[in-house]
Design a protein around this motif. Structure first.
Motif, PDB file in Angstrom:
ATOM      1  N   ALA A 121      -1.506  -7.295   1.693  1.00 55.10           N
ATOM      2  CA  ALA A 121      -0.135  -7.431   2.177  1.00 55.10           C
ATOM      3  C   ALA A 121      -0.190  -7.804   3.658  1.00 55.10           C
ATOM      4  CB  ALA A 121       0.621  -6.121   1.998  1.00 55.10           C
ATOM      5  N   ILE A 122       0.328  -8.975   3.971  1.00 56.51           N
ATOM      6  CA  ILE A 122       0.211  -9.468   5.353  1.00 56.51           C
ATOM      7  C   ILE A 122       1.546 -10.010   5.857  1.00 56.51           C
ATOM      8  CG2 ILE A 122      -2.230 -10.090   5.170  1.00 56.51           C
ATOM      9  CD1 ILE A 122      -1.216 -13.063   4.910  1.00 56.51           C
ATOM     10  N   ALA A 123       1.624 -10.116   7.175  1.00 55.22           N
ATOM     11  CA  ALA A 123       2.710 -10.866   7.816  1.00 55.22           C
ATOM     12  C   ALA A 123       2.060 -11.917   8.711  1.00 55.22           C
ATOM     13  CB  ALA A 123       3.596  -9.936   8.642  1.00 55.22           C
ATOM     14  N   GLN A 124       2.753 -13.048   8.829  1.00 49.21           N
ATOM     15  CA  GLN A 124       2.257 -14.127   9.694  1.00 49.21           C
ATOM     16  C   GLN A 124       3.401 -14.644  10.543  1.00 49.21           C
ATOM     17  OE1 GLN A 124       1.346 -16.980   6.583  1.00 49.21           O
ATOM     18  NE2 GLN A 124      -0.841 -16.452   6.622  1.00 49.21           N
ATOM     19  N   SER A 168       7.070 -18.246   9.478  1.00 49.94           N
ATOM     20  CA  SER A 168       7.093 -16.788   9.323  1.00 49.94           C
ATOM     21  C   SER A 168       6.903 -16.461   7.845  1.00 49.94           C
ATOM     22  CB  SER A 168       8.443 -16.256   9.817  1.00 49.94           C
ATOM     23  OG  SER A 168       8.573 -14.894   9.489  1.00 49.94           O
ATOM     24  N   PHE A 169       6.082 -15.464   7.583  1.00 48.78           N
ATOM     25  CA  PHE A 169       5.815 -15.067   6.197  1.00 48.78           C
ATOM     26  C   PHE A 169       5.533 -13.580   6.151  1.00 48.78           C
ATOM     27  CE2 PHE A 169       2.585 -13.887   3.050  1.00 48.78           C
ATOM     28  CZ  PHE A 169       3.184 -14.301   1.878  1.00 48.78           C
ATOM     29  N   GLU A 170       6.041 -12.928   5.122  1.00 45.77           N
ATOM     30  CA  GLU A 170       5.651 -11.544   4.828  1.00 45.77           C
ATOM     31  C   GLU A 170       5.510 -11.430   3.332  1.00 45.77           C
ATOM     32  OE1 GLU A 170       7.956  -8.913   8.199  1.00 45.77           O
ATOM     33  OE2 GLU A 170       7.892  -8.168   6.153  1.00 45.77           O
ATOM     34  N   GLY A 171       4.396 -10.911   2.868  1.00 46.47           N
ATOM     35  CA  GLY A 171       4.254 -10.768   1.427  1.00 46.47           C
ATOM     36  C   GLY A 171       2.831 -10.433   1.032  1.00 46.47           C
ATOM     37  N   VAL A 172       2.569 -10.589  -0.257  1.00 46.36           N
ATOM     38  CA  VAL A 172       1.267 -10.222  -0.815  1.00 46.36           C
ATOM     39  C   VAL A 172       0.529 -11.512  -1.188  1.00 46.36           C
ATOM     40  CG1 VAL A 172       0.109  -9.017  -2.699  1.00 46.36           C
ATOM     41  CG2 VAL A 172       2.149  -8.020  -1.635  1.00 46.36           C
ATOM     42  N   ASP A 188      -0.713   2.921  12.436  1.00 49.97           N
ATOM     43  CA  ASP A 188      -0.891   2.261  13.743  1.00 49.97           C
ATOM     44  C   ASP A 188      -1.440   0.845  13.584  1.00 49.97           C
ATOM     45  OD1 ASP A 188      -0.026   4.503  15.009  1.00 49.97           O
ATOM     46  OD2 ASP A 188      -2.010   5.191  15.643  1.00 49.97           O
ATOM     47  N   PHE A 189      -2.113   0.611  12.449  1.00 49.75           N
ATOM     48  CA  PHE A 189      -2.750  -0.693  12.244  1.00 49.75           C
ATOM     49  C   PHE A 189      -1.948  -1.566  11.276  1.00 49.75           C
ATOM     50  CE2 PHE A 189      -6.866   1.948  12.806  1.00 49.75           C
ATOM     51  CZ  PHE A 189      -6.708   1.938  14.186  1.00 49.75           C
ATOM     52  N   LEU A 190      -0.743  -1.125  10.927  1.00 46.78           N
ATOM     53  CA  LEU A 190       0.053  -1.835   9.908  1.00 46.78           C
ATOM     54  C   LEU A 190       1.416  -2.211  10.488  1.00 46.78           C
ATOM     55  CD1 LEU A 190      -0.748   0.506   6.873  1.00 46.78           C
ATOM     56  CD2 LEU A 190      -1.775  -1.724   7.385  1.00 46.78           C
ATOM     57  N   LEU A 191       1.778  -3.472  10.313  1.00 47.71           N
ATOM     58  CA  LEU A 191       3.078  -3.939  10.803  1.00 47.71           C
ATOM     59  C   LEU A 191       4.204  -3.414   9.933  1.00 47.71           C
ATOM     60  CD1 LEU A 191       2.147  -7.683  11.340  1.00 47.71           C
ATOM     61  CD2 LEU A 191       2.876  -6.122  13.163  1.00 47.71           C
ATOM     62  N   LYS A 192       5.307  -3.110  10.592  1.00 43.51           N
ATOM     63  CA  LYS A 192       6.516  -2.766   9.839  1.00 43.51           C
ATOM     64  C   LYS A 192       7.187  -4.059   9.381  1.00 43.51           C
ATOM     65  CE  LYS A 192       7.270   1.334  12.671  1.00 43.51           C
ATOM     66  NZ  LYS A 192       6.489   2.170  11.777  1.00 43.51           N
ATOM     67  N   GLU A 206      -1.456 -12.986  12.546  1.00 38.04           N
ATOM     68  CA  GLU A 206      -1.461 -12.577  11.134  1.00 38.04           C
ATOM     69  C   GLU A 206      -2.171 -11.239  11.018  1.00 38.04           C
ATOM     70  OE1 GLU A 206      -2.982 -15.201   7.857  1.00 38.04           O
ATOM     71  OE2 GLU A 206      -4.339 -13.521   7.527  1.00 38.04           O
ATOM     72  N   THR A 207      -1.483 -10.263  10.463  1.00 36.58           N
ATOM     73  CA  THR A 207      -2.207  -9.018  10.160  1.00 36.58           C
ATOM     74  C   THR A 207      -1.489  -8.258   9.040  1.00 36.58           C
ATOM     75  OG1 THR A 207      -3.486  -7.203  11.113  1.00 36.58           O
ATOM     76  CG2 THR A 207      -1.223  -7.440  11.915  1.00 36.58           C
TER      77      THR A 207
END
Ligand SMILES: C[S@@+](CC[C@H](N)C(=O)[O-])C[C@H]1O[C@@H](n2cnc3c(N)ncnc32)[C@H](O)[C@@H]1O
Length: 195
Positions: A181-184, A165-169, A145-149, A129-130
């Protein structure tokens, strides 16, 4: 120190995977160890890895509140994942190491991706998760560099069995007024009993 709800949700699977100290769970870039400490408190062997000796000192202090048996399940590993000579095989940080699962929370260093995948045993689990690129509108980190696309974690583990899987706020864990705003992703490496 609040552990991630994801760790709690997949606790039973993690307990099934991490039966021996030979293949512990790696809490990679563990910081104060909030997630790994939760696993230790649930009798799961954990290696806490971080570059920061003070962070590892906080982990050791927290461990002292647990039982002697639980303390024996913990290992601390001071390591710089970004300066470990990634190009030279004999100095790779994961050389001779294998883990039943790897947790990565709030840390991103893309050159490590393939090594993270390789160090997990077949049938083992990754929980990652980041922050995503959307985070830049809410605060730090802002460096790409520290943020997932978008879709990056899903793409990285596309050959694994995706459990979540999750992407959102979301609201920040410690502060409901702050958004993040993260993705897991939670995924199982092919080749083991579970796949
Ligand atoms: C934002 S904190 C996240 C801590 C923990 N994973 C959590 O979610 O609570 C990022 C961590 O990455 C560690 N870190 C940064 N660069 C590192 C490196 N090159 N090698 C190992 N750890 C590193 C920092 O020391 C810090 O503890």
């Amino acid at each position: 120190m609040i552990h991630s709800p994801l760790i709690e949700k997949y606790l039973t699977q993690l307990q099934g995977l991490a039966l021996s100290k030979q293949y512990p769970v790696l809490d990679l870039a563990c910081g104060s160890g909030r997630n790994g400490l939760y696993l230790i408190a649930n009798d799961i062997p954990v290696t806490f890895a971080d570059i920061n000796s003070e962070a590892l000192g906080r982990v050791k202090h927290s461990l002292s509140n647990l039982t002697a048996e639980q303390q024996k399940l913990a290992q601390c590993w001071q390591v710089d994942f970004e300066q470990a000579g990634l190009a030279q095989k004999d100095t790779e940080p994961f050389q001779d190491k294998a883990f039943s699962a790897v947790l990565v929370f709030r840390y991103l260093y893309r050159p490590l991706f393939e090594q993270i995948k390789a160090t997990i045993k077949p049938g083992g689990m990754v929980i990652y998760e980041t922050f995503t690129e959307q985070q830049a509108q809410f605060g730090r980190p802002k460096n790409p560099d520290f943020l997932l696309k978008s879709g990056e974690l899903l793409e990285l583990f596309s050959d694994w069995q995706i459990l979540h899987s999750f992407e959102g706020v979301v609201n920040a864990p410690a502060d409901n007024d702050t958004q993040q705003a993260i993705a897991q992703i939670v995924a199982i490496k092919p080749g083991g009993l579970l796949s």
